[in-house]
Design a protein around this motif. Sequence first.
Motif, PDB file in Angstrom:
ATOM      1  N   ARG A  71       0.862  -1.189   0.024  1.00 54.32           N
ATOM      2  CA  ARG A  71       0.003   0.023  -0.084  1.00 54.32           C
ATOM      3  C   ARG A  71       0.777   1.075   0.026  1.00 54.32           C
ATOM      4  O   ARG A  71       0.542   2.167  -0.755  1.00 54.32           O
ATOM      5  CB  ARG A  71      -0.929   0.101   1.320  1.00 54.32           C
ATOM      6  CG  ARG A  71      -2.091  -1.040   1.384  1.00 54.32           C
ATOM      7  CD  ARG A  71      -2.811  -0.882   2.363  1.00 54.32           C
ATOM      8  NE  ARG A  71      -2.073  -1.359   3.448  1.00 54.32           N
ATOM      9  CZ  ARG A  71      -2.421  -0.907   4.831  1.00 54.32           C
ATOM     10  NH1 ARG A  71      -3.583  -0.676   5.142  1.00 54.32           N
ATOM     11  NH2 ARG A  71      -1.671  -1.263   5.865  1.00 54.32           N
ATOM     12  N   SER A 103       1.230  -0.110  -6.151  1.00 57.86           N
ATOM     13  CA  SER A 103       0.366   0.043  -4.960  1.00 57.86           C
ATOM     14  C   SER A 103      -1.043  -0.654  -5.041  1.00 57.86           C
ATOM     15  O   SER A 103      -1.656  -0.295  -6.220  1.00 57.86           O
ATOM     16  CB  SER A 103       0.274   1.800  -4.806  1.00 57.86           C
ATOM     17  OG  SER A 103      -0.633   1.793  -3.549  1.00 57.86           O
ATOM     18  N   ALA A 104      -1.329  -1.221  -4.159  1.00 57.70           N
ATOM     19  CA  ALA A 104      -2.636  -2.261  -4.183  1.00 57.70           C
ATOM     20  C   ALA A 104      -3.082  -2.219  -2.865  1.00 57.70           C
ATOM     21  O   ALA A 104      -2.195  -2.572  -2.241  1.00 57.70           O
ATOM     22  CB  ALA A 104      -3.019  -2.930  -5.139  1.00 57.70           C
ATOM     23  N   ASP A 105      -4.199  -2.462  -2.280  1.00 58.46           N
ATOM     24  CA  ASP A 105      -4.854  -2.701  -1.140  1.00 58.46           C
ATOM     25  C   ASP A 105      -5.540  -4.072  -1.256  1.00 58.46           C
ATOM     26  O   ASP A 105      -6.376  -4.234  -1.967  1.00 58.46           O
ATOM     27  CB  ASP A 105      -5.562  -1.745  -0.404  1.00 58.46           C
ATOM     28  CG  ASP A 105      -6.115  -2.077   0.978  1.00 58.46           C
ATOM     29  OD1 ASP A 105      -5.910  -3.418   1.243  1.00 58.46           O
ATOM     30  OD2 ASP A 105      -6.462  -1.224   1.791  1.00 58.46           O
ATOM     31  N   ASP A 108      -9.163  -4.392  -1.363  1.00 58.94           N
ATOM     32  CA  ASP A 108     -10.071  -3.604  -2.509  1.00 58.94           C
ATOM     33  C   ASP A 108      -9.886  -4.498  -3.722  1.00 58.94           C
ATOM     34  O   ASP A 108      -8.881  -4.684  -4.282  1.00 58.94           O
ATOM     35  CB  ASP A 108      -9.471  -2.332  -2.618  1.00 58.94           C
ATOM     36  CG  ASP A 108     -10.431  -1.633  -3.512  1.00 58.94           C
ATOM     37  OD1 ASP A 108     -10.923  -2.140  -4.622  1.00 58.94           O
ATOM     38  OD2 ASP A 108     -10.449  -0.378  -3.319  1.00 58.94           O
ATOM     39  N   LYS A 111      -9.381  -2.736  -7.074  1.00 57.37           N
ATOM     40  CA  LYS A 111      -7.911  -2.189  -7.545  1.00 57.37           C
ATOM     41  C   LYS A 111      -7.159  -3.247  -7.542  1.00 57.37           C
ATOM     42  O   LYS A 111      -6.174  -3.100  -8.175  1.00 57.37           O
ATOM     43  CB  LYS A 111      -7.700  -1.339  -6.171  1.00 57.37           C
ATOM     44  CG  LYS A 111      -8.426  -0.006  -6.203  1.00 57.37           C
ATOM     45  CD  LYS A 111      -7.837   0.853  -5.154  1.00 57.37           C
ATOM     46  CE  LYS A 111      -8.540   2.256  -4.930  1.00 57.37           C
ATOM     47  NZ  LYS A 111      -8.149   3.162  -3.976  1.00 57.37           N
ATOM     48  N   LYS A 114      -7.395  -4.305 -11.223  1.00 53.59           N
ATOM     49  CA  LYS A 114      -6.577  -3.153 -12.077  1.00 53.59           C
ATOM     50  C   LYS A 114      -5.087  -3.379 -12.100  1.00 53.59           C
ATOM     51  O   LYS A 114      -4.316  -3.161 -12.977  1.00 53.59           O
ATOM     52  CB  LYS A 114      -7.082  -1.896 -11.454  1.00 53.59           C
ATOM     53  CG  LYS A 114      -6.515  -0.814 -12.418  1.00 53.59           C
ATOM     54  CD  LYS A 114      -7.245   0.535 -11.943  1.00 53.59           C
ATOM     55  CE  LYS A 114      -6.475   1.741 -12.648  1.00 53.59           C
ATOM     56  NZ  LYS A 114      -7.068   2.928 -11.984  1.00 53.59           N
ATOM     57  N   MET A 115      -4.372  -3.588 -10.749  1.00 52.91           N
ATOM     58  CA  MET A 115      -3.099  -3.748 -10.459  1.00 52.91           C
ATOM     59  C   MET A 115      -2.639  -5.037 -11.258  1.00 52.91           C
ATOM     60  O   MET A 115      -1.753  -4.850 -11.844  1.00 52.91           O
ATOM     61  CB  MET A 115      -2.933  -3.991  -8.996  1.00 52.91           C
ATOM     62  CG  MET A 115      -1.314  -4.078  -8.818  1.00 52.91           C
ATOM     63  SD  MET A 115      -1.071  -5.883  -8.726  1.00 52.91           S
ATOM     64  CE  MET A 115      -1.938  -6.569  -7.625  1.00 52.91           C
ATOM     65  N   GLU A 118      -2.428  -4.245 -14.859  1.00 52.65           N
ATOM     66  CA  GLU A 118      -1.182  -3.404 -14.956  1.00 52.65           C
ATOM     67  C   GLU A 118       0.170  -4.075 -14.753  1.00 52.65           C
ATOM     68  O   GLU A 118       1.182  -4.322 -15.983  1.00 52.65           O
ATOM     69  CB  GLU A 118      -1.016  -2.207 -14.009  1.00 52.65           C
ATOM     70  CG  GLU A 118       0.059  -1.493 -14.279  1.00 52.65           C
ATOM     71  CD  GLU A 118       0.083  -0.122 -13.220  1.00 52.65           C
ATOM     72  OE1 GLU A 118       1.102   0.486 -13.274  1.00 52.65           O
ATOM     73  OE2 GLU A 118      -0.916  -0.254 -12.345  1.00 52.65           O
TER      74      GLU A 118
END
Length: 344
Positions: A71, A103-105, A108, A111, A114-115, A118
């Motif tokens: 994070r 960065s990701a949690d 979530d 997210k 999405k991470m 990427e």
Amino acid sequence: MLPLPAWGPVAYITLLAVIAPAALMGLWRRRGARRLAAGTHVLITGGSKGLGLALARQCAQRGCSVTVVARSQPDLDAALQQLREAAVAGGAERAGQRLQALSADTADPAKLKKMLAEAESTAGPVNVLICNAGFSAPGLFVEQGPEVHERQMRVNYLGTVHTVQAALPGMLERRQGRIVLVASTMAVLGFAGYSSYAPSKWAVRGLADCLHNELQGTGVHISVAYPPDTDTPGYATEMETKPALCKAVNAALGSELFSAEKVAKALLGGIEAGNYHLPSPDFGQNLLVSSMTGLSPKRFWLPLEMLLGPFMPLITSLFGWIADRAARRHNEAHGMPPRAYPVD
């Protein structure tokens, strides 16, 4: 040629019943074995510090493409620099190697997906997913409110669920991949001070067993890790709130503090061997895992498991007696007065 011993049919059948499963188990344990080398994309949650970062560094040294996820952006920036240094120190041919910190949690799911997209757009499909994000907040049950239990279950267990759900569909479509669920020593035992933490790691172990069975024949393989006490920033934070009773039981059991590099090396060796239960540098812990395997593959070679079998109840009972005696003596010396649960 030496003549066969004059055994009866029952003796030969018994011998075959021992040898055949052992041979099959040897093959089973190697399914999904994959050398972590150039071309392997390893994604590690909780990868900016501690054990996750040690795993990431060793993968980078092997020439793997590595994505670390956490994070805190400053922690990620520092981790990425260490990965680059590790890759240079490895000295291997690393054409196409990609190192990234995103960065990701894990709480979530949106997210996370999405991470992952990427990460794969830069370094290719994830071959090995290591779900390492988690934390421990030790404390006595009578002193911790339900919110402490909820938070650890949300981060340690549900965070793992979200991460696996983000990566699994792609692995199934490619029919290839390994998912490593990082549990803990506390996933095979429990003692004072960890009533809010151990259940979250038992849940991770239960998830691993279910996925191991559910994904048979899909090309996606599961491993579960049981890190012992490891010298990490998380462990240092844990020690700040660890109750005296917890420390007394821990000391009685003879717990050793291992370096993150040593633990990471053992885990990566197990991943490369295609093991389900990943080894720990703590042999006593490996014995406890062996006694708790249920329907999943055994921790040791099957003949060794059979030799250990008669002794495991004695070994585990001895560990339990030591832990209970330490707790009883501490409570008798210091007392444990009843206290109300914290209220908001």
